[in-house]
Write a protein that holds these residues in place. Structure first.
Motif, PDB file in Angstrom:
ATOM      1  N   LYS A  30      43.210  37.873   1.531  1.00  0.00           N
ATOM      2  CA  LYS A  30      44.457  37.674   0.350  1.00  0.00           C
ATOM      3  C   LYS A  30      44.113  37.425  -0.908  1.00  0.00           C
ATOM      4  O   LYS A  30      44.408  37.650  -1.891  1.00  0.00           O
ATOM      5  CB  LYS A  30      45.562  36.733   0.924  1.00  0.00           C
ATOM      6  CG  LYS A  30      46.258  37.409   1.829  1.00  0.00           C
ATOM      7  CD  LYS A  30      47.440  36.194   1.971  1.00  0.00           C
ATOM      8  CE  LYS A  30      48.655  36.819   2.860  1.00  0.00           C
ATOM      9  NZ  LYS A  30      49.775  35.969   3.330  1.00  0.00           N
ATOM     10  N   LYS A  31      43.012  36.259  -0.831  1.00  0.00           N
ATOM     11  CA  LYS A  31      42.533  35.843  -2.213  1.00  0.00           C
ATOM     12  C   LYS A  31      41.039  35.453  -2.029  1.00  0.00           C
ATOM     13  O   LYS A  31      40.794  35.130  -0.828  1.00  0.00           O
ATOM     14  CB  LYS A  31      43.288  34.736  -2.896  1.00  0.00           C
ATOM     15  CG  LYS A  31      43.218  33.380  -2.158  1.00  0.00           C
ATOM     16  CD  LYS A  31      44.018  32.443  -3.209  1.00  0.00           C
ATOM     17  CE  LYS A  31      43.718  31.134  -2.652  1.00  0.00           C
ATOM     18  NZ  LYS A  31      44.687  30.579  -1.737  1.00  0.00           N
TER      19      LYS A  31
ATOM     20  N   ARG B 255      50.498  46.505  -2.455  1.00  0.00           N
ATOM     21  CA  ARG B 255      51.503  45.620  -3.013  1.00  0.00           C
ATOM     22  C   ARG B 255      50.956  44.459  -3.731  1.00  0.00           C
ATOM     23  O   ARG B 255      51.230  43.322  -4.125  1.00  0.00           O
ATOM     24  CB  ARG B 255      52.483  44.730  -2.001  1.00  0.00           C
ATOM     25  CG  ARG B 255      53.297  45.760  -1.402  1.00  0.00           C
ATOM     26  CD  ARG B 255      54.428  46.069  -2.243  1.00  0.00           C
ATOM     27  NE  ARG B 255      55.444  47.307  -1.707  1.00  0.00           N
ATOM     28  CZ  ARG B 255      56.493  47.697  -2.145  1.00  0.00           C
ATOM     29  NH1 ARG B 255      57.102  46.861  -3.140  1.00  0.00           N
ATOM     30  NH2 ARG B 255      56.961  48.666  -1.582  1.00  0.00           N
TER      31      ARG B 255
ATOM     32  N   PHE C 184      48.692  42.356  -2.454  1.00  0.00           N
ATOM     33  CA  PHE C 184      48.395  41.335  -1.953  1.00  0.00           C
ATOM     34  C   PHE C 184      46.888  41.093  -1.292  1.00  0.00           C
ATOM     35  O   PHE C 184      46.553  40.242  -0.525  1.00  0.00           O
ATOM     36  CB  PHE C 184      49.323  41.205  -0.599  1.00  0.00           C
ATOM     37  CG  PHE C 184      50.837  41.121  -1.029  1.00  0.00           C
ATOM     38  CD1 PHE C 184      51.277  40.468  -1.861  1.00  0.00           C
ATOM     39  CD2 PHE C 184      51.581  41.735   0.022  1.00  0.00           C
ATOM     40  CE1 PHE C 184      52.741  40.514  -2.332  1.00  0.00           C
ATOM     41  CE2 PHE C 184      52.980  41.772  -0.311  1.00  0.00           C
ATOM     42  CZ  PHE C 184      53.459  40.877  -1.624  1.00  0.00           C
ATOM     43  N   SER C 185      46.011  41.929  -1.393  1.00  0.00           N
ATOM     44  CA  SER C 185      44.639  41.985  -0.898  1.00  0.00           C
ATOM     45  C   SER C 185      43.685  41.844  -2.212  1.00  0.00           C
ATOM     46  O   SER C 185      43.895  42.567  -3.490  1.00  0.00           O
ATOM     47  CB  SER C 185      44.433  43.052  -0.237  1.00  0.00           C
ATOM     48  OG  SER C 185      45.402  43.293   0.608  1.00  0.00           O
TER      49      SER C 185
ATOM     50  N   ARG D 288      56.356  42.994   8.212  1.00  0.00           N
ATOM     51  CA  ARG D 288      55.690  43.499   6.930  1.00  0.00           C
ATOM     52  C   ARG D 288      56.595  44.501   6.191  1.00  0.00           C
ATOM     53  O   ARG D 288      56.949  44.639   5.024  1.00  0.00           O
ATOM     54  CB  ARG D 288      54.425  44.405   7.414  1.00  0.00           C
ATOM     55  CG  ARG D 288      53.787  45.122   6.354  1.00  0.00           C
ATOM     56  CD  ARG D 288      52.247  45.468   6.717  1.00  0.00           C
ATOM     57  NE  ARG D 288      51.385  44.373   6.835  1.00  0.00           N
ATOM     58  CZ  ARG D 288      50.759  43.999   5.846  1.00  0.00           C
ATOM     59  NH1 ARG D 288      50.818  44.522   4.652  1.00  0.00           N
ATOM     60  NH2 ARG D 288      49.743  42.962   5.978  1.00  0.00           N
TER      61      ARG D 288
ATOM     62  N   THR E  81      59.536  42.791   4.375  1.00  0.00           N
ATOM     63  CA  THR E  81      59.202  42.323   2.951  1.00  0.00           C
ATOM     64  C   THR E  81      59.553  43.542   1.954  1.00  0.00           C
ATOM     65  O   THR E  81      59.928  43.071   0.768  1.00  0.00           O
ATOM     66  CB  THR E  81      57.779  41.777   2.881  1.00  0.00           C
ATOM     67  OG1 THR E  81      57.553  41.171   4.188  1.00  0.00           O
ATOM     68  CG2 THR E  81      57.234  41.049   1.867  1.00  0.00           C
ATOM     69  N   GLU E  82      59.007  44.678   2.465  1.00  0.00           N
ATOM     70  CA  GLU E  82      59.214  45.676   1.315  1.00  0.00           C
ATOM     71  C   GLU E  82      60.478  46.192   1.291  1.00  0.00           C
ATOM     72  O   GLU E  82      60.909  46.666   0.163  1.00  0.00           O
ATOM     73  CB  GLU E  82      58.276  47.053   1.887  1.00  0.00           C
ATOM     74  CG  GLU E  82      56.814  46.431   1.856  1.00  0.00           C
ATOM     75  CD  GLU E  82      55.793  47.705   2.165  1.00  0.00           C
ATOM     76  OE1 GLU E  82      54.609  47.561   2.333  1.00  0.00           O
ATOM     77  OE2 GLU E  82      56.188  48.771   2.642  1.00  0.00           O
TER      78      GLU E  82
END
Lengths: 121, 329
Positions: free
Chosen positions: A38-39, A69, A71-72, B171, B174-175
């Motif tokens: 994620k980070k 999105r 998030f990665s 998941r 969320t979308e």
């Protein structure tokens, strides 16, 4: 020919009773497990699978499926069949017996000894 | 986007629990009662596996087919921003199908078998997608209210017992929250716009109300073998309960916009705290889900076309290692 509300469908000139050869096994390839971070600094985490013909395509699909999105920051892919996993039925392999206290922080009672020493016993 | 899985009432409700090992069954049910998840390689009753495959597979097909009525308006979305947003939404839906097919596969049915069952019409998908999106406003109503219904269903099912399905749904939910806001924004824009825009969205709402009422599946009075599925946390709420929850959340929002809902009996009974409505036409529902709806034939033909015309791409990728070599002689 289908006359659709969707101009793209009409343009594709599709027969309503078209038939196709059924998909054969592995038409959709084998699966890869996808892990993402994620980070920076975090552990990589399993997020799911993708079907792909090779690692590069798995990477591409993994990025699109799990990373689109934002998030990665990093992604790993690995063939499912290369993962050697334990069975839930064998989950007792993780049980710890009480006499293994010597490898737990709680197994060491230094304060008891120090207090005893201070009291000058 | 998805409503409840459709259970054919003609199917024999033959729960063959008698054949299951009673001790394993008891352990399985105790695990579910403790709120633990079932994972793919755990022992599970045959009926649990069968119903989950059917349900997750139908859900996956619904995402794929659901992209078609919405995709109808991509080329003619009003403005670049709405076109981008609609493309992103449609991409999400197809991505949801990928997640769901993956979850269903863990139960032992291959992706190829699921796709084959979809394109031959053997497997079902959510009935709402057999209806056409006549105008841009139809696409807006779908994005708002069908996705709203889907979220109610998916949030409930995300608390179910099967690990891979729950993880996929988390998941997806969320979308979906973007879809709902996007759809609401579109409907509000039309409803607060010119009289032509208002008429357009009112017309779409009139067309979509019956499918929306069908969305959560047949009334509990005629829906079969719900009990064991609820005990096993395959199904988390009854069809009628979810329909009530939807009406509770969205009817006031629709009325806020001054739009009217085409059901003279629709009102909340203050004594029972339940919504009363005209019973949806379940004969039409059955007729459409069994193939005789306005768009069934087109949806499947388009899917077959896409599968067949994408085949060369898949085959080309298979040979990615091969290289051109100049002939020897």
């Amino acid at each position: 020919m289908i006359k659709s509300l969707d101009p793209r469908v009409t343009r594709a000139q599709i027969e309503e009773n078209n038939t196709i050869t059924p998909l054969k096994d592995l038409d959709q390839w084998e699966t890869y497990e996808v892990f993402h971070q994620k980070k920076r600094g975090d552990q990589h985490m399993h997020v799911g699978i993708v079907h792909a013909p090779n690692a590069e395509m798995a990477f591409l699909f993994g990025k699109e499926q799990y990373g689109r999105r934002g998030f990665s920051v990093n992604i790993w892919v690995v063939k499912t069949r290369d993962v050697f996993a334990s069975e839930y039925d064998d989950s007792d392999i993780f049980d710890t017996v009480p006499e293994k206290q010597y490898r737990e922080a709680g197994g060491y009672k230094v304060m008891e000894k120090i207090n005893k020493y201070k009291k000058g016993v | 986007m998805y409503g409840n899985a459709y259970i054919d009432p003609n199917e024999k409700a033959n729960l063959i629990l008698a054949e299951e090992d009673p001790q394993k069954l008891a352990e399985f049910e105790a695990r579910i009662d403790r709120g633990e998840k079932i994972e793919p390689k755990d022992w599970m009753p045959k009926e649990y596996r069968k119903q989950l495959i059917r349900m997750i597979e139908q859900h996956a097909h619904s995402e794929i087919i659901g992209a078609l009525p919405e995709g109808t308006w991509i080329t003619r979305a009003p403005g670049f921003k709405r076109k981008l947003a609609l493309m992103a939404k449609v991409q999400d839906e197809v991505g949801h199908a990928q997640l769901l097919y993956s979850a269903a596969e863990t139960l032992g049915k291959s992706r190829e078998a699921m796709i084959n069952d979809l394109i031959t019409g053997k497997s079902k998908y959510s009935n709402v997608f057999n209806y056409p999106a006549f105008t841009w406003a139809d696409a807006c109503v779908i994005a708002w209210l069908i996705d709203a219904g889907a979220i109610i269903n998916q949030v409930a099912n995300a608390k179910g017992s099967y690990g891979p399905y729950c993880r996929a749904l988390d998941r997806i939910c969320t979308e979906e929250s973007f879809h709902l806001k996007y759809g609401h924004d579109n409907v509000v824009t039309l409803a607060t716009g010119s009289s032509i825009q208002r008429d357009m969205v009112q017309g779409a709402l009139i067309r979509w109300w019956p499918p929306i009422m069908h969305f959560f599946g047949p009334s509990d009075k005629i829906s079969q073998h719900t009990e064991i599925l609820m005990k096993w946390k395959v199904k988390m709420a009854s069809n009628d309960d979810m329909r009530q929850q939807f009406l509770d959340m969205y009817v006031p929002k629709i009325w806020d916009l001054g739009l009217s809902i085409p059901d003279p009996l629709l009102k909340k009974n203050t004594a029972t705290n339940k919504w009363e409505y005209t019973e949806p036409d379940w004969d039409e529902f059955k007729r459409v889900i069994n193939g005789d709806g306005p768009c069934n034939a087109e949806r499947l033909a388009v899917r077959r076309h896409a599968e067949e015309h994408g085949r060369w791409v898949r085959e080309a990728l298979n040979n990615v290692g091969s290289k051109y070599i100049v002939p020897l002689a």
